[in-house]
Design a protein around this motif. Structure first.
Motif, PDB file in Angstrom:
ATOM      1  N   GLU A 134     -24.505 -33.253   5.004  1.00  0.00           N
ATOM      2  CA  GLU A 134     -23.947 -33.856   6.217  1.00  0.00           C
ATOM      3  C   GLU A 134     -22.720 -33.072   6.666  1.00  0.00           C
ATOM      4  O   GLU A 134     -21.593 -33.483   6.421  1.00  0.00           O
ATOM      5  N   PHE A 135     -22.969 -31.966   7.333  1.00  0.00           N
ATOM      6  CA  PHE A 135     -21.849 -31.136   7.771  1.00  0.00           C
ATOM      7  C   PHE A 135     -22.066 -30.743   9.222  1.00  0.00           C
ATOM      8  O   PHE A 135     -23.187 -30.435   9.629  1.00  0.00           O
ATOM      9  N   PRO A 136     -20.989 -30.722  10.033  1.00  0.00           N
ATOM     10  CA  PRO A 136     -21.157 -30.488  11.474  1.00  0.00           C
ATOM     11  C   PRO A 136     -21.812 -29.158  11.832  1.00  0.00           C
ATOM     12  O   PRO A 136     -22.695 -29.106  12.673  1.00  0.00           O
ATOM     13  N   ASP A 137     -21.364 -28.070  11.238  1.00  0.00           N
ATOM     14  CA  ASP A 137     -21.895 -26.750  11.562  1.00  0.00           C
ATOM     15  C   ASP A 137     -22.378 -26.111  10.271  1.00  0.00           C
ATOM     16  O   ASP A 137     -21.620 -25.475   9.550  1.00  0.00           O
ATOM     17  N   LEU A 138     -23.659 -26.290   9.982  1.00  0.00           N
ATOM     18  CA  LEU A 138     -24.232 -25.884   8.704  1.00  0.00           C
ATOM     19  C   LEU A 138     -25.267 -24.790   8.905  1.00  0.00           C
ATOM     20  O   LEU A 138     -26.162 -24.914   9.740  1.00  0.00           O
ATOM     21  N   ALA A 139     -25.117 -23.711   8.156  1.00  0.00           N
ATOM     22  CA  ALA A 139     -26.109 -22.634   8.149  1.00  0.00           C
ATOM     23  C   ALA A 139     -26.570 -22.417   6.717  1.00  0.00           C
ATOM     24  O   ALA A 139     -25.747 -22.331   5.799  1.00  0.00           O
ATOM     25  N   VAL A 140     -27.865 -22.339   6.515  1.00  0.00           N
ATOM     26  CA  VAL A 140     -28.452 -22.119   5.194  1.00  0.00           C
ATOM     27  C   VAL A 140     -29.128 -20.753   5.209  1.00  0.00           C
ATOM     28  O   VAL A 140     -29.983 -20.487   6.056  1.00  0.00           O
ATOM     29  N   VAL A 141     -28.736 -19.883   4.272  1.00  0.00           N
ATOM     30  CA  VAL A 141     -29.280 -18.529   4.222  1.00  0.00           C
ATOM     31  C   VAL A 141     -29.942 -18.316   2.868  1.00  0.00           C
ATOM     32  O   VAL A 141     -29.305 -18.452   1.822  1.00  0.00           O
ATOM     33  N   LEU A 142     -31.221 -17.993   2.899  1.00  0.00           N
ATOM     34  CA  LEU A 142     -31.964 -17.673   1.685  1.00  0.00           C
ATOM     35  C   LEU A 142     -31.896 -16.165   1.466  1.00  0.00           C
ATOM     36  O   LEU A 142     -32.404 -15.390   2.274  1.00  0.00           O
ATOM     37  N   LEU A 143     -31.248 -15.747   0.389  1.00  0.00           N
ATOM     38  CA  LEU A 143     -31.076 -14.327   0.082  1.00  0.00           C
ATOM     39  C   LEU A 143     -32.219 -13.883  -0.826  1.00  0.00           C
ATOM     40  O   LEU A 143     -32.154 -13.999  -2.051  1.00  0.00           O
ATOM     41  N   ILE A 144     -33.279 -13.387  -0.217  1.00  0.00           N
ATOM     42  CA  ILE A 144     -34.474 -12.980  -0.962  1.00  0.00           C
ATOM     43  C   ILE A 144     -34.246 -11.593  -1.540  1.00  0.00           C
ATOM     44  O   ILE A 144     -34.056 -10.623  -0.794  1.00  0.00           O
ATOM     45  N   ASP A 145     -34.281 -11.493  -2.855  1.00  0.00           N
ATOM     46  CA  ASP A 145     -34.027 -10.215  -3.520  1.00  0.00           C
ATOM     47  C   ASP A 145     -35.288  -9.630  -4.150  1.00  0.00           C
ATOM     48  O   ASP A 145     -35.207  -8.709  -4.964  1.00  0.00           O
TER      49      ASP A 145
ATOM     50  N   ASP B 229     -14.463 -39.832  10.082  1.00  0.00           N
ATOM     51  CA  ASP B 229     -13.347 -39.608  11.001  1.00  0.00           C
ATOM     52  C   ASP B 229     -12.814 -38.177  10.892  1.00  0.00           C
ATOM     53  O   ASP B 229     -12.459 -37.563  11.893  1.00  0.00           O
ATOM     54  N   HIS B 230     -12.772 -37.657   9.672  1.00  0.00           N
ATOM     55  CA  HIS B 230     -12.266 -36.291   9.475  1.00  0.00           C
ATOM     56  C   HIS B 230     -13.156 -35.263  10.159  1.00  0.00           C
ATOM     57  O   HIS B 230     -12.668 -34.281  10.726  1.00  0.00           O
ATOM     58  N   PHE B 231     -14.483 -35.484  10.091  1.00  0.00           N
ATOM     59  CA  PHE B 231     -15.424 -34.521  10.669  1.00  0.00           C
ATOM     60  C   PHE B 231     -15.924 -35.006  12.033  1.00  0.00           C
ATOM     61  O   PHE B 231     -17.111 -34.929  12.338  1.00  0.00           O
ATOM     62  N   ALA B 232     -15.016 -35.492  12.854  1.00  0.00           N
ATOM     63  CA  ALA B 232     -15.381 -36.016  14.171  1.00  0.00           C
ATOM     64  C   ALA B 232     -15.634 -34.879  15.151  1.00  0.00           C
ATOM     65  O   ALA B 232     -15.718 -33.707  14.791  1.00  0.00           O
ATOM     66  N   HIS B 233     -15.693 -35.232  16.463  1.00  0.00           N
ATOM     67  CA  HIS B 233     -16.096 -34.279  17.508  1.00  0.00           C
ATOM     68  C   HIS B 233     -15.255 -33.015  17.522  1.00  0.00           C
ATOM     69  O   HIS B 233     -15.755 -31.929  17.801  1.00  0.00           O
ATOM     70  N   ASN B 234     -13.977 -33.122  17.250  1.00  0.00           N
ATOM     71  CA  ASN B 234     -13.095 -31.966  17.395  1.00  0.00           C
ATOM     72  C   ASN B 234     -13.091 -31.045  16.179  1.00  0.00           C
ATOM     73  O   ASN B 234     -12.315 -30.106  16.116  1.00  0.00           O
ATOM     74  N   TYR B 235     -13.939 -31.304  15.199  1.00  0.00           N
ATOM     75  CA  TYR B 235     -14.008 -30.433  14.019  1.00  0.00           C
ATOM     76  C   TYR B 235     -14.769 -29.162  14.389  1.00  0.00           C
ATOM     77  O   TYR B 235     -15.916 -29.212  14.827  1.00  0.00           O
ATOM     78  N   ASP B 236     -14.138 -28.003  14.198  1.00  0.00           N
ATOM     79  CA  ASP B 236     -14.726 -26.759  14.702  1.00  0.00           C
ATOM     80  C   ASP B 236     -14.990 -25.711  13.623  1.00  0.00           C
ATOM     81  O   ASP B 236     -15.212 -24.547  13.929  1.00  0.00           O
ATOM     82  N   LYS B 237     -14.972 -26.106  12.343  1.00  0.00           N
ATOM     83  CA  LYS B 237     -15.229 -25.143  11.264  1.00  0.00           C
ATOM     84  C   LYS B 237     -16.693 -25.229  10.839  1.00  0.00           C
ATOM     85  O   LYS B 237     -17.339 -26.257  11.006  1.00  0.00           O
ATOM     86  N   GLY B 238     -17.174 -24.143  10.272  1.00  0.00           N
ATOM     87  CA  GLY B 238     -18.562 -24.102   9.820  1.00  0.00           C
ATOM     88  C   GLY B 238     -18.660 -23.753   8.351  1.00  0.00           C
ATOM     89  O   GLY B 238     -17.703 -23.288   7.734  1.00  0.00           O
ATOM     90  N   ILE B 239     -19.814 -23.982   7.777  1.00  0.00           N
ATOM     91  CA  ILE B 239     -20.062 -23.657   6.382  1.00  0.00           C
ATOM     92  C   ILE B 239     -21.414 -22.968   6.274  1.00  0.00           C
ATOM     93  O   ILE B 239     -22.367 -23.337   6.975  1.00  0.00           O
ATOM     94  N   THR B 240     -21.473 -21.936   5.441  1.00  0.00           N
ATOM     95  CA  THR B 240     -22.711 -21.202   5.219  1.00  0.00           C
ATOM     96  C   THR B 240     -23.113 -21.360   3.764  1.00  0.00           C
ATOM     97  O   THR B 240     -22.334 -21.050   2.860  1.00  0.00           O
ATOM     98  N   VAL B 241     -24.307 -21.859   3.539  1.00  0.00           N
ATOM     99  CA  VAL B 241     -24.822 -22.052   2.185  1.00  0.00           C
ATOM    100  C   VAL B 241     -25.693 -20.849   1.830  1.00  0.00           C
ATOM    101  O   VAL B 241     -26.675 -20.559   2.522  1.00  0.00           O
ATOM    102  N   LEU B 242     -25.316 -20.139   0.772  1.00  0.00           N
ATOM    103  CA  LEU B 242     -26.067 -18.968   0.322  1.00  0.00           C
ATOM    104  C   LEU B 242     -26.913 -19.349  -0.890  1.00  0.00           C
ATOM    105  O   LEU B 242     -26.397 -19.884  -1.874  1.00  0.00           O
TER     106      LEU B 242
END
Length: 735
Positions: free
Chosen positions: A154-165, A119-132
Motif C-alpha cells: 500500500e504505497f502511493p508511488d510504487l514500482a516493482v522491477v524484476l531483475l532477471i539475471d 494521513d501521512h501518505f495523503a494526496h500531497n505525498y510525492d515520494k516513490g519507492i522502487t522494489v527490486l
C-alpha cells in the motif's frame, strides 16, 4: 527497496515424522515481555559473567600458580582450552545481551494506527519507492508470489522491477522455458491488477467530487465505500481460492498475503456498515483516505530488467552486481543504442525521450518510520525475515527455528546501534547508497558498485560501509517479512557455506573504520563493537573451538562445573525463547546436533575466507539450489558426521577405561546427538549415496579447454585495440 525471492520452491515431499504440522505464522507484534522475564535476563547475564570469572581465577591459581608439576604441554593445553571457553562464553553473553536489548524494544514499541498511516501518505505525498527483486533461473511460481507480495504493497508511488539475471540465450529447453515464463510474469501481474485499479480510481475521483467542501460524508457515499471494500476483498479471496496450493509457502501466500489483506478490508467494510446502521457521521476526509488506500493497493508500475542483454553493464556473476547494475541506472533517462559490441544503455541527451514475501503494509510502515523526525540518517530499515511454518522436513523445521531466534537477536542489535542489513528485504535510501558507491572499470565498462561483491555476504559489508559515513540501520520490531529455509541437507550446505564465508575479511575493514571514526570524534561504543565483532567472527571461533573440543583429549583437570554454570543461562534462555516462538524446549538439543553436522560446512567457509584474504581474490557466488527433489551433498560434508560419531565413540571407550569421566560423558553425548542428527537431517541411506557418488566423481576429471584456445575464440578488434595480442601471452613463438 530490495526484496529477495523466497529461497526455495515447493516440493512434493510428504511430511516427515517430527516435522511441523501447523502453518500458522507467528504474530506480527511481539508479546510485551513481563518484568519477571526482563529481570531473569539480567540474572542470566550476571550468572554467566560471575561463573566465567570464578572459573578463570580458579584455573589460573590452582593449575598455573600452585602447581609444582607444571609442564609446557599443560600450559599450552590450558591456555588453548581457556581461550576456547572464553570465546564460546563471549558468544553466549552476546546472545543474552542482545536478547535483553530486544526485550526493551518490544516493551516500548507501539503499533502505528492505520489512520495515522493513511494521513501521512495523503494526496500531497510525492515520494516513490522502487522494489527490486533479483532473480536467477528461478521457478516462475516462486517469483510470481514475490511479485504479488510486492505489487500489493500500500504505497502511493510504487514500482516493482524484476531483475532477471538468467543467461539471455539459454542452451537447453528447460532454461528457455523458465526465461520465457519469467519475462511474462510482470505483464501478467499488472494486467490482473488493471481492472480493480481502474474501478477504484474512478470511484475515488467521483467521491472526491461528491464530497467537495463537506465535513461529513453522506450515507450513500459511505455505503458505496463499503461496497467497494467488499468488492476488493472478494477479488483477493477469489485470487486465493484459485491459486494452486502445493506446499506450505503457498499456504502462507494465500492465507497471509491475499486473505490477510482481504480480512483487513472486510474489517473496514464492517465498520462502515455499522456506522450506517447506528446512523453515525463519518468524516469526509476519512472516506477519501479509505479510497486512496484502495487505489494504492491495486495500483503499481512494473517491468523487467536484464543486465546481460547490454554490453555496457557488469558481467560479474553474483546477486550484488545484478542489483548494482540497476541501482546505477536509477534516476537516469536512458536509451538503447546499437553498437558493434552489442546493445548499450546511454544517458538521454537534451531533446531525447526515453525467496521472500512481504505482508501488506510492509512498505507503508517502514517508510513511515524512516520519515519520522530524528530518522533522517537511517539508511536501511527492515524487518528481519521470519520463517514459514508447516515445514515438511525435520531439517527445515530446525533451520526455521534458528531463523526465528535470529529475528529476535537482530531486533536487539538495533538497541545497541549494531544492526546489519540481512539481505532478504529492506527499504534503503538512495542517498545512502550514493555515499558508499565505488566507481571502477571492468574491461572498457564503467561500473558503479553500491553493494560490494568482495564477499558472498555482501549485505554485511555494505552495513559496515554505511556506518563509516554516519548512516544507521534499523530493524522494525514487527514480523512483516518471511523467507523459506532449505528443505534438505544439500541445499542447506550451499546456503550455510556461503554464510560462513567473508566475515573474517569484513572484520578487518570494520577495525579500520573504528580507527577512522575515532579520529573523526565519532567513537564506536563498546556494545556496538562487541556485537559486530561477534556477528562477523563467531562462526569462525565457534567452529574451531568446537572442533578442538571434539578432537583433542584435553586434560581432565581443565574441566570445571563453573564452565557448565557459565553456559547454563545461555541454553536455558534459548530454550525459553524457542518455546515462545512456537517450538519445543527440547529443540535446544536438536539445534546442537544441527550445528555439529554443519561443523565442516562452517569450517570450510571460514578457511575459504582465510584463503581469499591471503590471495586477495573473489570467490564465485554459489546460489542455493531450488529444486523439487533432494539436492546431493558433497561427499566431505556427509562423511565428517560419520567421522565425528566414530571418533567420539573411540574417545568414550578410551576415557571410560582410564576413568576420565568428564571427557567420556562429553564424547558419549556428542556421539549420540550427532548420530541422531545424521539420521534425522541427512538420512543414513542418503549419506551413503552421496559418499559413493562423491567417490565415483573423484575418479573423473572434466576436460577443460586449453587457455590459449579460449583466448583465440574471444579475440576481437576491441581485444586487439585495448589488450594487444592475447595469443602471445599464452604461446611462445619462434623468433
Amino acid at each position: 527497496m530490495v526484496a529477495k525471492i523466497g529461497d526455495f520452491d515447493g516440493d512434493d515431499r510428504r511430511h516427515q515424522w517430527g516435522a511441523e504440522t501447523s502453518t500458522q505464522p507467528l504474530a506480527i507484534m511481539h508479546a510485551k515481555p513481563s518484568p519477571t522475564r526482563v529481570v531473569l535476563g539480567y540474572v542470566a547475564i550476571i550468572c554467566t559473567v560471575v561463573s566465567w570469572l570464578i572459573y578463570m581465577i580458579t584455573m589460573i591459581l590452582s593449575l598455573f600458580v600452585n602447581n609444582p608439576s607444571l609442564t609446557l604441554r599443560f600450559v599450552v593445553e590450558g591456555v588453548l582450552y581457556m581461550t576456547i571457553v572464553t570465546t564460546l562464553i563471549f558468544s553466549a553473553l552476546v546472545y543474552l545481551t542482545t536478547r535483553q536489548g530486544a526485550l526493551y524494544r518490544f516493551i516500548r514499541h507501539e503499533r502505528v494506527p492505520r489512520a495515522m498511516l493513511d494521513d501521512h501518505f495523503a494526496h500531497n505525498y510525492d515520494k516513490g519507492i522502487t522494489v527490486l527483486i533479483p532473480s536467477y533461473v528461478e521457478q516462475p511460481k516462486v517469483v510470481e508470489k514475490t511479485i504479488w507480495s510486492a505489487a500489493l504493497q500500500e504505497f502511493p508511488d510504487l514500482a516493482v522491477v524484476l531483475l532477471i539475471d538468467d543467461p539471455p540465450h539459454p542452451n537447453n529447453d528447460e532454461a528457455r522455458a523458465i526465461l520465457k515464463a519469467s519475462r511474462e510474469l510482470m505483464p501478467k501481474v499488472l494486467a490482473e491488477l488493471a481492472a480493480p485499479a481502474e474501478r477504484f480510481t474512478k470511484a475515488r475521483d467521483e467521491t472526491v467530487a461528491a464530497l467537495a467542501d463537506q465535513m461529513d460524508a453522506r450515507r450513500s457515499v459511505v455505503a458505496r465505500c463499503a461496497e467497494d471494500y467488499r468488492a476488493a476483498a472478494q477479488w483477493l479471496e477469489h485470487k486465493a481460492d484459485t491459486w494452486l496450493v502445493e506446499d506450505h509457502t503457498d499456504d502462507f501466500f494465500c492465507d497471509q498475503v491475499l486473505r490477510g489483506l482481504a480480512r483487513d478490508l472486510r474489517l473496514t467494510e464492517q465498520a462502515l456498515n455499522e456506522s450506517i446502521t447506528l446512523q453515525q457521521h463519518v468524516d469526509a476526509n476519512r472516506i477519501l483516505q479509505l479510497y486512496e488506500r484502495l487505489v494504492r493497493i491495486f495500483t503499481a508500475k512494473g517491468w523487467s530488467f536484464e543486465r546481460k542483454l547490454y554490453a555496457s553493464t557488469s558481467r560479474e556473476g553474483n546477486k550484488a552486481m545484478n542489483l548494482n547494475s540497476f541501482i546505477g541506472l536509477m534516476g537516469h533517462s536512458l536509451k538503447r543504442v546499437e553498437t558493434s559490441d552489442g546493445v548499450i544503455l546511454r544517458d538521454v541527451r537534451e531533446g531525447e525521450s526515453p525467496d521472500s514475501m512481504l505482508l501488506r503494509d510492509y512498505c507503508l510502515r517502514l517508510v513511515y518510520q524512516m520519515e519520522q523526525p530524528g530518522n533522517e540518517r537511517v539508511a536501511v530499515i527492515q524487518t528481519p525475515y521470519s520463517s514459514y511454518r508447516g515445514a515438511p522436513t525435520r531439517i527445515e523445521r530446525i533451520a526455521a527455528a534458528t531463523t526465528d531466534i535470529q529475528h529476535m537477536l537482530h531486533q536487539g542489535m538495533t538497541y545497541y546501534d549494531a544492526t546489519f542489513w540481512v539481505g532478504a528485504n529492506a527499504v534503503i535510501r538512495k542517498a545512502a547508497l550514493d555515499d558508499i558507491c565505488v566507481v571502477s572499470t571492468e574491461g572498457t565498462r564503467t561500473v558503479k558498485t553500491y553493494i560490494q561483491d568482495r564477499t558472498v555476504i555482501e549485505d554485511t559489508e555494505s552495513s559496515i560501509d554505511l556506518g563509516y559515513f554516519g548512516w544507521h540501520l534499523v530493524n522494525y520490531p514487527e514480523r512483516l517479512s518471511y523467507s523459506a529455509t532449505p528443505p534438505d541437507f544439500g541445499s542447506l550446505v550451499v546456503q550455510r557455506r556461503r554464510w560462513a564465508n567473508g566475515g573474517l575479511l569484513i572484520i578487518g575493514k570494520f577495525f579500520r573504520i573504528v580507527h577512522a571514526r575515532h579520529q573523526q570524534g565519532n567513537d564506536v561504543k563498546l556494545g556496538e563493537w562487541a556485537l559486530r565483532v561477534n556477528y562477523m567472527a563467531s562462526i569462525a571461533w565457534s567452529s574451531f573451538g568446537l572442533m578442538f573440543l571434539l578432537a583433542y583429549p584435553f586434560d581432565q583437570r581443565l574441566l570445571s562445573p563453573w564452565v557448565v554454570l557459565a553456559s547454563l543461562p545461555y541454553f536455558a534462555t534459548m530454550s525459553s525463547d524457542l518455546k515462545r516462538n512456537g517450538y519445543k524446549r527440547s529443540d535446544i538439543f536438536r539445534i546442537y546436533g544441527f550445528n555439529i553436522v554443519l561443523l565442516t560446512v562452517n569450517l570450510s567457509g571460514t578457511l575459504k575466507s582465510i584463503q581469499q584474504g591471503m590471495t586477495n581474490t573473489k570467490i564465485p557466488f554459489a546460489r542455493t539450489p531450488k529444486v523439487n527433489n533432494r539436492t546431493a551433498s558433497p561427499a566431505l560434508y556427509v562423511t565428517m558426521p560419520w567421522v565425528i560419531i566414530i571418533y567420539s565413540c573411540m574417545v568414550f571407550y578410551a576415557d571410560t577405561l582410564s576413568h576420565n569421566w568428564g571427557n567420556a560423558v562429553f564424547a558419549g553425548f556428542n556421539a549420540i546427538v550427532t548420530f541422531w542428527a545424521l539420521t534425522a537431517y541427512i538420512g543414513i541411506w542418503h549419506s551413503v549415496q552421496d559418499m559413493v557418488v562423491g567417490l565415483v566423481r573423484w575418479f573423473f576429471v572434466p576436460i577443460k579447454e586449453p587457455q590459449q584456445e579460449a583466448a583465440r575464440k574471444k579475440a576481437s578488434w576491441r581485444d586487439a585495440l585495448y589488450f594487444g595480442d592475447r595469443q602471445m601471452i599464452y604461446e611462445s613463438r619462434p623468433l
